[in-house]
Motif scaffolding. Sequence first.
Motif, PDB file in Angstrom:
ATOM      1  N   PRO A  26     -18.210   6.560 -90.301  1.00 46.11           N
ATOM      2  CA  PRO A  26     -17.246   7.336 -91.089  1.00 46.11           C
ATOM      3  C   PRO A  26     -16.008   7.672 -90.267  1.00 46.11           C
ATOM      4  O   PRO A  26     -16.075   7.790 -89.043  1.00 46.11           O
ATOM      5  CB  PRO A  26     -18.032   8.592 -91.453  1.00 46.11           C
ATOM      6  N   LEU A  27     -14.875   7.826 -90.944  1.00 49.45           N
ATOM      7  CA  LEU A  27     -13.659   8.229 -90.240  1.00 49.45           C
ATOM      8  C   LEU A  27     -13.787   9.644 -89.689  1.00 49.45           C
ATOM      9  O   LEU A  27     -13.277   9.956 -88.611  1.00 49.45           O
ATOM     10  CB  LEU A  27     -12.448   8.148 -91.173  1.00 49.45           C
ATOM     11  N   PRO A  56     -14.389   7.862 -96.482  1.00 41.16           N
ATOM     12  CA  PRO A  56     -13.762   6.667 -95.906  1.00 41.16           C
ATOM     13  C   PRO A  56     -14.375   6.303 -94.562  1.00 41.16           C
ATOM     14  O   PRO A  56     -14.797   7.175 -93.793  1.00 41.16           O
ATOM     15  CB  PRO A  56     -12.289   7.057 -95.779  1.00 41.16           C
ATOM     16  N   SER A  57     -14.408   4.988 -94.286  1.00 38.79           N
ATOM     17  CA  SER A  57     -15.141   4.510 -93.113  1.00 38.79           C
ATOM     18  C   SER A  57     -14.514   3.255 -92.540  1.00 38.79           C
ATOM     19  O   SER A  57     -13.667   2.611 -93.171  1.00 38.79           O
ATOM     20  CB  SER A  57     -16.595   4.222 -93.499  1.00 38.79           C
ATOM     21  N   TYR A 109     -10.790   2.669 -97.651  1.00 38.50           N
ATOM     22  CA  TYR A 109      -9.898   3.803 -97.886  1.00 38.50           C
ATOM     23  C   TYR A 109     -10.080   4.322 -99.307  1.00 38.50           C
ATOM     24  O   TYR A 109     -10.570   3.621-100.200  1.00 38.50           O
ATOM     25  CB  TYR A 109      -8.441   3.423 -97.614  1.00 38.50           C
ATOM     26  N   ARG A 110      -9.655   5.552 -99.524  1.00 44.50           N
ATOM     27  CA  ARG A 110      -9.792   6.166-100.845  1.00 44.50           C
ATOM     28  C   ARG A 110      -8.831   5.513-101.841  1.00 44.50           C
ATOM     29  O   ARG A 110      -7.740   5.077-101.467  1.00 44.50           O
ATOM     30  CB  ARG A 110      -9.572   7.676-100.735  1.00 44.50           C
ATOM     31  N   ALA A 132      -7.831   5.740 -89.144  1.00 34.82           N
ATOM     32  CA  ALA A 132      -8.494   4.499 -88.758  1.00 34.82           C
ATOM     33  C   ALA A 132      -7.907   3.942 -87.465  1.00 34.82           C
ATOM     34  O   ALA A 132      -8.640   3.565 -86.548  1.00 34.82           O
ATOM     35  CB  ALA A 132      -8.366   3.480 -89.883  1.00 34.82           C
ATOM     36  N   VAL A 133      -6.578   3.871 -87.385  1.00 37.35           N
ATOM     37  CA  VAL A 133      -5.941   3.341 -86.177  1.00 37.35           C
ATOM     38  C   VAL A 133      -6.234   4.254 -84.985  1.00 37.35           C
ATOM     39  O   VAL A 133      -6.532   3.784 -83.878  1.00 37.35           O
ATOM     40  CB  VAL A 133      -4.432   3.175 -86.400  1.00 37.35           C
ATOM     41  N   ARG A 134      -6.155   5.549 -85.196  1.00 39.77           N
ATOM     42  CA  ARG A 134      -6.448   6.490 -84.108  1.00 39.77           C
ATOM     43  C   ARG A 134      -7.902   6.377 -83.650  1.00 39.77           C
ATOM     44  O   ARG A 134      -8.193   6.443 -82.447  1.00 39.77           O
ATOM     45  CB  ARG A 134      -6.146   7.919 -84.565  1.00 39.77           C
ATOM     46  N   LEU A 135      -8.808   6.197 -84.590  1.00 42.02           N
ATOM     47  CA  LEU A 135     -10.219   6.074 -84.240  1.00 42.02           C
ATOM     48  C   LEU A 135     -10.466   4.828 -83.403  1.00 42.02           C
ATOM     49  O   LEU A 135     -11.219   4.863 -82.417  1.00 42.02           O
ATOM     50  CB  LEU A 135     -11.058   6.038 -85.520  1.00 42.02           C
TER      51      LEU A 135
END
Length: 307
Positions: A26-27, A56-57, A109-110, A132-135
């Motif tokens: 998950p995000l 979102p994941s 994404y939602r 997502a990019v940060r994760l």
Amino acid sequence: MYRMLFLFLFAFTAAASAQDTARQIPLWPNGAPGFENKRNEPEQAKDYWVKNIHNPSLTIYLPPKEKATGAAVVIFPGGGHRLLVFNAEGRDPARFLNRIGVAAFILKYRLFREDSNLYSLEKEVRQDALRAVRLVRSHAAEWNIDTGRVGMMGFSAGGEVAALLAYAPGNGNPRAPDPIDRLNGRPNFQLLVYPGPLGVPAEVPKDTPPTFLIAANDDQCCSAPVVSLLERFRAAKVPVEAHILSAGGHGFNMGYRSNLQAVRAWPQLMANWLTDMHLLSSWRNHAMGVGKKIPGKTTGDVLIKVF
């Protein structure tokens, strides 16, 4: 040429038939901010699509360590913001990217058009994309990723999601309680496959990441956005490569199901561009400075550019 195409299709078939070892995370561990109470609602999936996404994941596809180049791509599947074409515009491109040494991450994404009373493109969907990019950047050491070579790939509506990050700063909040939210969420490059019309900005900023564009001329939806984007990129003098295929329609995905040779071969055009931009250079070459770099105003790291 036909022998090369046969070998390529054989490799794809072999990879597709192999056991899928991807995993999903998950995000946000406790659910999306403000919607934590919806994180346990089950997704709906059938055949090629997924929808009813409230938690979102990222689905993680990593190349073998011996093939990993350090490059990474967050994939935004299309689906008109009503569903996600998860297999053909998520799983298939992720497998292709793995074969050329790129780590791939499919974002669920939602969907703001599935329930416009809950979500909007500019707020919740953008929030998912940034996170997502940060994760991905936060796991750089674990996933063998160069934080200066994190890109995004958007198909159709997913290209509109990519636009939420490409043309605006992605600065994190240095005082955020979650350290992931302190990182920059703007990618270093983008790959846009028949991107939707909502992804065309009035003007392309001069610090926009280098971009690869492709669509079919007979795509009534999304060939015009590619032409418009090309004009704006050229005006801004931002590195760009664009391909307009003579036919193929909308939704040709990775080309594997098409009878047209040009459509079937398009992923190699993308791989060529990634190579020419030095985005697939080995870790050793990057350490030695092979492939010139320019300061990355958008990430705090680097952007890659051919001089």
